[in-house]
Write a protein that holds these residues in place. Structure first.
Motif, mmCIF file in Angstrom:
data_model
loop_
_atom_site.group_PDB
_atom_site.id
_atom_site.type_symbol
_atom_site.label_atom_id
_atom_site.label_comp_id
_atom_site.label_asym_id
_atom_site.label_seq_id
_atom_site.Cartn_x
_atom_site.Cartn_y
_atom_site.Cartn_z
ATOM 1 N N UNK A 109 -15.870 0.148 105.456
ATOM 2 C CA UNK A 109 -15.349 0.753 106.860
ATOM 3 C C UNK A 109 -15.578 2.203 106.680
ATOM 4 N N UNK A 110 -14.894 2.950 105.661
ATOM 5 C CA UNK A 110 -15.166 4.259 105.545
ATOM 6 C C UNK A 110 -16.474 4.905 105.638
ATOM 7 N N UNK A 111 -17.320 4.089 105.116
ATOM 8 C CA UNK A 111 -18.777 4.455 104.853
ATOM 9 C C UNK A 111 -19.084 4.418 106.324
ATOM 10 N N UNK A 153 -5.408 12.328 103.023
ATOM 11 C CA UNK A 153 -5.470 10.760 102.483
ATOM 12 C C UNK A 153 -5.132 10.669 101.196
ATOM 13 N N UNK A 154 -5.665 11.990 100.286
ATOM 14 C CA UNK A 154 -5.607 11.700 98.794
ATOM 15 C C UNK A 154 -4.034 11.895 98.610
ATOM 16 N N UNK A 155 -3.247 12.891 99.465
ATOM 17 C CA UNK A 155 -1.851 13.150 98.996
ATOM 18 C C UNK A 155 -1.054 12.199 99.502
ATOM 19 N N UNK A 156 -1.345 11.485 100.552
ATOM 20 C CA UNK A 156 -0.573 10.340 100.942
ATOM 21 C C UNK A 156 -0.417 9.030 99.718
ATOM 22 N N UNK A 157 -1.910 9.079 99.384
ATOM 23 C CA UNK A 157 -2.110 8.040 98.369
ATOM 24 C C UNK A 157 -1.289 8.325 97.023
ATOM 25 N N UNK A 325 -23.006 10.838 103.289
ATOM 26 C CA UNK A 325 -21.839 10.097 103.795
ATOM 27 C C UNK A 325 -21.408 8.601 102.949
ATOM 28 N N UNK A 326 -22.731 8.254 102.227
ATOM 29 C CA UNK A 326 -22.278 7.125 101.420
ATOM 30 C C UNK A 326 -21.245 7.532 100.216
ATOM 31 N N UNK A 327 -21.737 8.627 99.542
ATOM 32 C CA UNK A 327 -20.833 9.308 98.571
ATOM 33 C C UNK A 327 -19.249 9.514 98.957
ATOM 34 N N UNK A 331 -15.723 7.788 98.145
ATOM 35 C CA UNK A 331 -14.770 8.373 97.509
ATOM 36 C C UNK A 331 -13.377 8.166 98.587
ATOM 37 N N UNK A 332 -13.781 8.147 99.774
ATOM 38 C CA UNK A 332 -12.575 7.786 100.698
ATOM 39 C C UNK A 332 -11.951 6.459 100.382
ATOM 40 N N UNK A 333 -13.159 5.477 100.352
ATOM 41 C CA UNK A 333 -12.337 4.206 99.822
ATOM 42 C C UNK A 333 -11.546 4.079 98.761
#
Ligand code: SF4
Ligand code: SF4
Length: 365
Positions: A109-111, A153-157, A325-327, A331-333
């Protein structure tokens, strides 16, 4: 009491009477500091165990003996339950039940969202245009989106992982002051950096089968230090871009590219090797229900590093937008699933090692 907890009590009581495996890892010395075991202590033990299997292949009570003693499997089953129990927010705990599909779905979904947003904002022709020079990545995804979305997102995780670690500490009955001891952290960091308990007392682990081998330790080292290298590359790039005002992409001889390339190659080798070992391993001392969680995590790390390397070599071509976008989607996933994937094992195992450092120094539980 759950069947899994019942089994953990049964096998731990037998082992504490036998004690043959006391030199194998951190679990048995921790066991020997106690005469009886609470559920909370067994949850702590399960996160000290790293499934090296030494205590399975040497055990006179392992199947086909009537005791059917399979300590690595009992700990793996309990460990998976603790991942759900410690998770924050609580609903993330449910994601561990069908973890592979969840991690795959969130990452896909992120990709798709990134691809749709980038193509929608730029148009197909601009998306497939070759850009060169500083800020070329921002032609595809704007600087502000990269900075705000990924950082938040990184800080929330990280926050969720911190809450999970706090829950683990409380649920396993660990004392708060033990966590605030610098000595304990120094010892735990040392144990992590050298993967102390993956050396099987100098002979190696019984992995992927009953033969002694250092292969798992080597792939684990490659994964750990590869991940660390990529993380350092990201931090340097962040410093260059946001503090020094030097936007990406960077030269092949630059520090971010150096650390990213070396780290990415090591991560590919490490995760690929671990996945291979899992494929050929003896499945008996293992909780098969964790297969999808384990595979999803190693696959995601592998794809993040591989796509990062491909982006490096395709960044001046018309496929840069697609690869970016794929990379970034991968990373977002990874960031989104950090609190609800196998990633949590790093956090809980580290916390267990901190507690263990204090117990071993004091010689009491
Ligand atoms: S795993 Fe077997 S050999 Fe090892 S301590 Fe337990 S009972 Fe003894
Ligand atoms: S599988 Fe390895 S780490 Fe786990 S309890 Fe047995 S000897 Fe210790």
């Amino acid at each position: 009491m759950s069947e899994i907890m019942n089994e953990a009590h049964r096998v731990t009581t037998i082992c504490n009477a036998c004690r043959y495996c006391e030199g194998f890892c951190a679990v048995f010395p921790a066991m020997e500091l106690r005469r009886t075991f609470t559920d909370e202590e067994l949850k702590y033990f399960s996160n000290l165990c790293h499934n090296c299997r030494g205590c399975y292949y040497c055990c006179q009570y392992a199947p086909p003996h009537e005791f059917q003693l399979n300590y690595p499997k009992a700990m793996a089953e309990l460990r998976k339950e603790t991942y759900s129990e410690f998770a924050w927010p609580g609903f993330m705990g449910k994601i561990f039940k069908n973890n592979g599909m969840a991690v795959f779905g969130i990452t896909l979904a992120a990709i798709i969202v990134l691809l749709a947003a980038a193509i929608g904002a730029n148009g197909v022709q601009a998306f497939f245009t070759a850009y060169t020079g500083p800020e070329s990545f921002y032609n595809i995804i704007p600087y502000s989106v990269m900075l705000v979305v990924f950082t938040l997102i990184f800080l929330f995780s990280l926050f969720c992982l911190g809450k999970g670690m706090a829950a683990m500490w409380k649920i396993t009955g660990s004392k708060p002051e033990v966590f605030f001891s610098l000595k304990n952290h120094i010892q735990a960091v040392k144990d992590v950096l050298v993967l102390r308990y993956l050396d099987g007392n100098g002979e190696g682990c019984n992995y992927p089968d009953d033969r002694f081998s250092f292969i798992r330790r080597k792939f684990h080292h490659a994964t750990f230090y590869g991940f660390a290298g990529c993380f350092v590359a990201t931090l340097i790039a962040f410093f260059y871009d946001h503090v020094m005002g030097w936007p990406a992409p960077y030269d092949f001889a630059s520090l971010p590219v150096f650390f990213g390339t070396v780290g990415g190659i090591a991560l590919c080798i490490g995760t690929g090797g671990l996945a291979y070992l899992k494929f050929v391993m003896d499945p008996e001392p293992y909780d098969a229900s964790t297969t999808s969680m384990d595979n999803a995590f190693t696959s995601l790390l592998f794809l993040v590093s591989l796509s990062g390397l491909l982006l490096l070599f395709m960044r001046s071509t018309s496929l840069m937008g697609l690869m970016l976008c794929i990379h970034l989607g991968l990373v977002l996933g990874l960031f989104l699933t950090m609190p609800c994937s196998k990633f949590v094992h790093m956090v809980y195992r580290y916390a267990a090692l901190v507690r263990n450092a204090q117990e071993q120094r004091d010689g009491k539980a």
